[in-house]
Scaffold this active site. Structure first.
Site, PDB file in Angstrom:
ATOM      1  N   PRO A   1       0.791  -1.242  -0.042  1.00  0.00           N
ATOM      2  CA  PRO A   1       0.021   0.033  -0.018  1.00  0.00           C
ATOM      3  C   PRO A   1       0.946   1.224   0.022  1.00  0.00           C
ATOM      4  O   PRO A   1       2.003   1.255   0.238  1.00  0.00           O
ATOM      5  CB  PRO A   1      -0.715  -0.084   1.311  1.00  0.00           C
ATOM      6  CG  PRO A   1       0.227  -0.867   2.241  1.00  0.00           C
ATOM      7  CD  PRO A   1       0.784  -1.750   1.192  1.00  0.00           C
TER       8      PRO A   1
ATOM      9  N   GLY B   1      -6.212  -1.355  -1.043  1.00  0.00           N
ATOM     10  CA  GLY B   1      -7.604  -1.098  -1.060  1.00  0.00           C
ATOM     11  C   GLY B   1      -8.501  -2.354  -0.788  1.00  0.00           C
ATOM     12  O   GLY B   1      -8.110  -3.514  -1.386  1.00  0.00           O
TER      13      GLY B   1
ATOM     14  N   GLY C   1      -8.833  -6.618   5.421  1.00  0.00           N
ATOM     15  CA  GLY C   1      -9.930  -5.604   5.125  1.00  0.00           C
ATOM     16  C   GLY C   1      -9.784  -4.158   5.803  1.00  0.00           C
ATOM     17  O   GLY C   1      -8.736  -3.989   6.175  1.00  0.00           O
TER      18      GLY C   1
ATOM     19  N   CYS D   1      -3.865   1.090   9.374  1.00  0.00           N
ATOM     20  CA  CYS D   1      -5.287   0.936   9.324  1.00  0.00           C
ATOM     21  C   CYS D   1      -5.881   0.648  10.735  1.00  0.00           C
ATOM     22  O   CYS D   1      -7.305   0.337  10.976  1.00  0.00           O
ATOM     23  CB  CYS D   1      -5.693  -0.051   8.398  1.00  0.00           C
ATOM     24  SG  CYS D   1      -4.799  -1.571   8.531  1.00  0.00           S
TER      25      CYS D   1
ATOM     26  N   GLU E   1     -13.995   4.916   8.023  1.00  0.00           N
ATOM     27  CA  GLU E   1     -12.572   5.243   8.387  1.00  0.00           C
ATOM     28  C   GLU E   1     -11.941   6.304   7.823  1.00  0.00           C
ATOM     29  O   GLU E   1     -12.229   6.967   6.933  1.00  0.00           O
ATOM     30  CB  GLU E   1     -11.854   3.983   7.481  1.00  0.00           C
ATOM     31  CG  GLU E   1     -10.394   3.604   7.559  1.00  0.00           C
ATOM     32  CD  GLU E   1      -9.710   2.730   6.884  1.00  0.00           C
ATOM     33  OE1 GLU E   1      -8.859   1.817   7.529  1.00  0.00           O
ATOM     34  OE2 GLU E   1     -10.052   2.386   5.663  1.00  0.00           O
TER      35      GLU E   1
END
Length: 508
Positions: A117, A200, A218, A251, A341
């Protein structure tokens, strides 16, 4: 190749990478624990030597986060990770049970593909390279296009260090011409045996559709509940340390804070004291307009940004020392954008009547990041067990969610790929580690005589089988009677028939 289109060149480069990676994986498969450890130690040294440089490259290329925090992430992905995995058994016999006479024998997967990412472009590459080598696999990376330079550089550094320590050439590769077509081509290459997808939701979902094993994660939307028995000063300190780490790009960082009516004022005062800025409803609305587009999709322009940058863009100023922007929310869903988020320096704030209402609110919030993580701050062990039932793979107690979930402040395995279980559509719920990148064969010795399994088993007791046997015997006798016209169920008739046959033979 200059006359070929970019996509064609990137696809050809991918195919070459896959073939080279497969050859390297086949050579690595026979390495010993000593050889692997020597390679890992050299990779750790290289990561340490280049940690700051890679962090600077990542910030400059993406605009996300802070150099010092990205440096620590590189350190966590190498030095700290190595200490956690160095004694893991991933080669040959990894377990032997004398009682059951079963041996677990580890075999490498082969060539692994790692999707990287833009939020953690160098640390994730270092981490995935480390766990791949520990399990005797080759790995090739697909970088995010907006972070390609720093990811390619991290892969080059890790590959050079591995080869210098005895690894096969091309054991760690990276797509140098990134594109969606190149990523898709790599996922479909027959040489790739497993995919580790960090990115993503669309990309993670695509990895699961390729007909080969995939480890994906996720989205996160981690709530933090400050229960009435919590040490409020410490809870706020942990939450701020977590949410401000790399400006919230991990995340697992907190997305919402939930308090109770009885401690609301105390928590608000503590946040203000430690650098939390509570936005007005008008300021909150302006920030939401900046952060989200197309519903609740995050605007990449404001990922990993300081509160000052976000506030200035929204048209208001914040006091000196502001660490995070906080917006009060009255519900969950599209009408309340901060309930989703936010990988940046913004938190939602909720007030619940009691723990039961807080529980329901956590469940609602987790639906938008189901299976990932949540944290709670409490001194009540019963509350911990009540919240352990929530649909999250990591329940983090009295610690920051970012550091806790990644294993920096807890005993969890240091990891930058955090499984979300079946709740979040993941094949694993743990922090992904080298043990997820091996096949385990089981060698099992015979313990019982195959020919006497039933008769030697005192628990094999089924009376109805005896009845069935008797019925079968009668059926056979009736059949024989039909063939020769004699009822063999009568012993006297059988004896008489035999005597008559003997006498007839004697006369002959």
């Amino acid at each position: 190749m200059e006359n070929f289109d970019y996509d064609l060149r990137s696809i050809q480069a991918v195919r070459d990478l896959a073939r080279l990676g497969k050859a390297a994986a086949e050579q690595m498969a026979d390495y010993t624990e000593e050889q692997i450890d020597q390679i890992l130690r050299n990779m750790v040294k290289a990561a340490k030597d280049h940690a700051v440089m890679l962090a600077k490259m990542a910030v400059e290329e993406t605009g996300f986060g802070k150099v010092e925090d990205k440096t620590y992430k590189n350190h966590l992905a190498s030095t700290i990770l190595y200490q956690s995995i160095k004694d893991l058994k991933t080669i040959d016999i990894i377990q032997h049970d004398e009682a059951t006479q079963i041996m677990d024998v580890a075999e490498p997967v082969g060539l692994v593909m790692g999707i990287i990412p833009s939020t953690n472009p160098t640390s994730t590459a270092i981490y995935k390279a480390m766990i791949a080598i520990k399990s005797r696999n080759a790995i090739v990376f697909s970088p995010h296009p907006s972070a390609a330079k720093c990811t390619v550089k991290a892969a080059e550094i890790m590959n050079q260090a591995a080869v210098e320590a005895g690894a096969p050439a091309n054991i760690i590769g990276c797509i140098s011409l990134p594109s969606m077509n190149a990523t898709n081509e790599m996922m479909e290459c027959k040489e790739v045996k497993m995919i580790i997808a960090t990115g993503g939701p669309g990309l993670v979902k695509a990895s699961y559709s390729k007909g080969k094993p995939a480890l994906g994660v996720g989205a996160g939307n981690c709530p933090a509940y400050i229960e009435r028995t919590a040490n409020v000063q410490k809870a706020v300190k942990d939450i701020l340390a977590s949410k401000t780490f790399d400006y919230g790009t991990i995340c697992a960082s907190e997305q919402s804070v939930i308090v109770e009516e009885c401690n609301q004022e105390q928590v608000i005062a503590e946040f203000k004291k430690q650098g939390g800025y509570f936005m007005s409803p008008e300021e909150t609305a302006k920030v939401c307009e900046l952060l989200f587009k197309n519903g609740h999709a995050m605007n990449a322009k404001y990922v990993g940004r300081s509160p000052q940058v976000i506030a200035a863009a929204a048209g208001f100023s914040t006091p000196e020392g502001t660490k995070v922007l906080i917006g009060e929310q009255k519900g969950v869903g599209p009408a309340y954008p901060l309930s989703y988020e936010k990988l940046t320096s913004v938190l939602a704030f909720y007030t619940a009547k009691d723990w039961e209402e807080a529980c329901q609110l956590c469940i609602q919030l987790l639906q938008n990041g189901i299976g990932h993580s949540m944290s709670l701050h409490t001194q009540d062990k019963d509350i911990v067990m009540k919240f352990a039932k929530k649909p999250a793979s990591r329940i983090l107690v009295n610690t920051g969610s970012t550091q806790g979930a990644t294993g920096a402040s807890t005993g969890l395995m240091p990891s930058f790929t955090l499984g979300c279980g079946t709740w979040g559509g993941s094949s694993v719920s743990e922090n992904v580690s080298p043990v997820h990148l091996i096949n385990i064969k089981r060698v099992a010795y015979g313990l019982r005589d195959c020919s006497t399994l039933a008769s030697a088993d005192p628990t094999f007791n089924y009376p109805e089988l005896s009845l069935t046997s008797c019925e079968s015997s009668h059926e056979e006798a009736d059949s024989l009677k039909g063939n020769i016209g004699t009822d063999f169920s009568n012993n006297e008739q059988l004896v008489k028939l035999i005597n008559e046959l003997v006498a007839a033979m004697a006369k002959g």
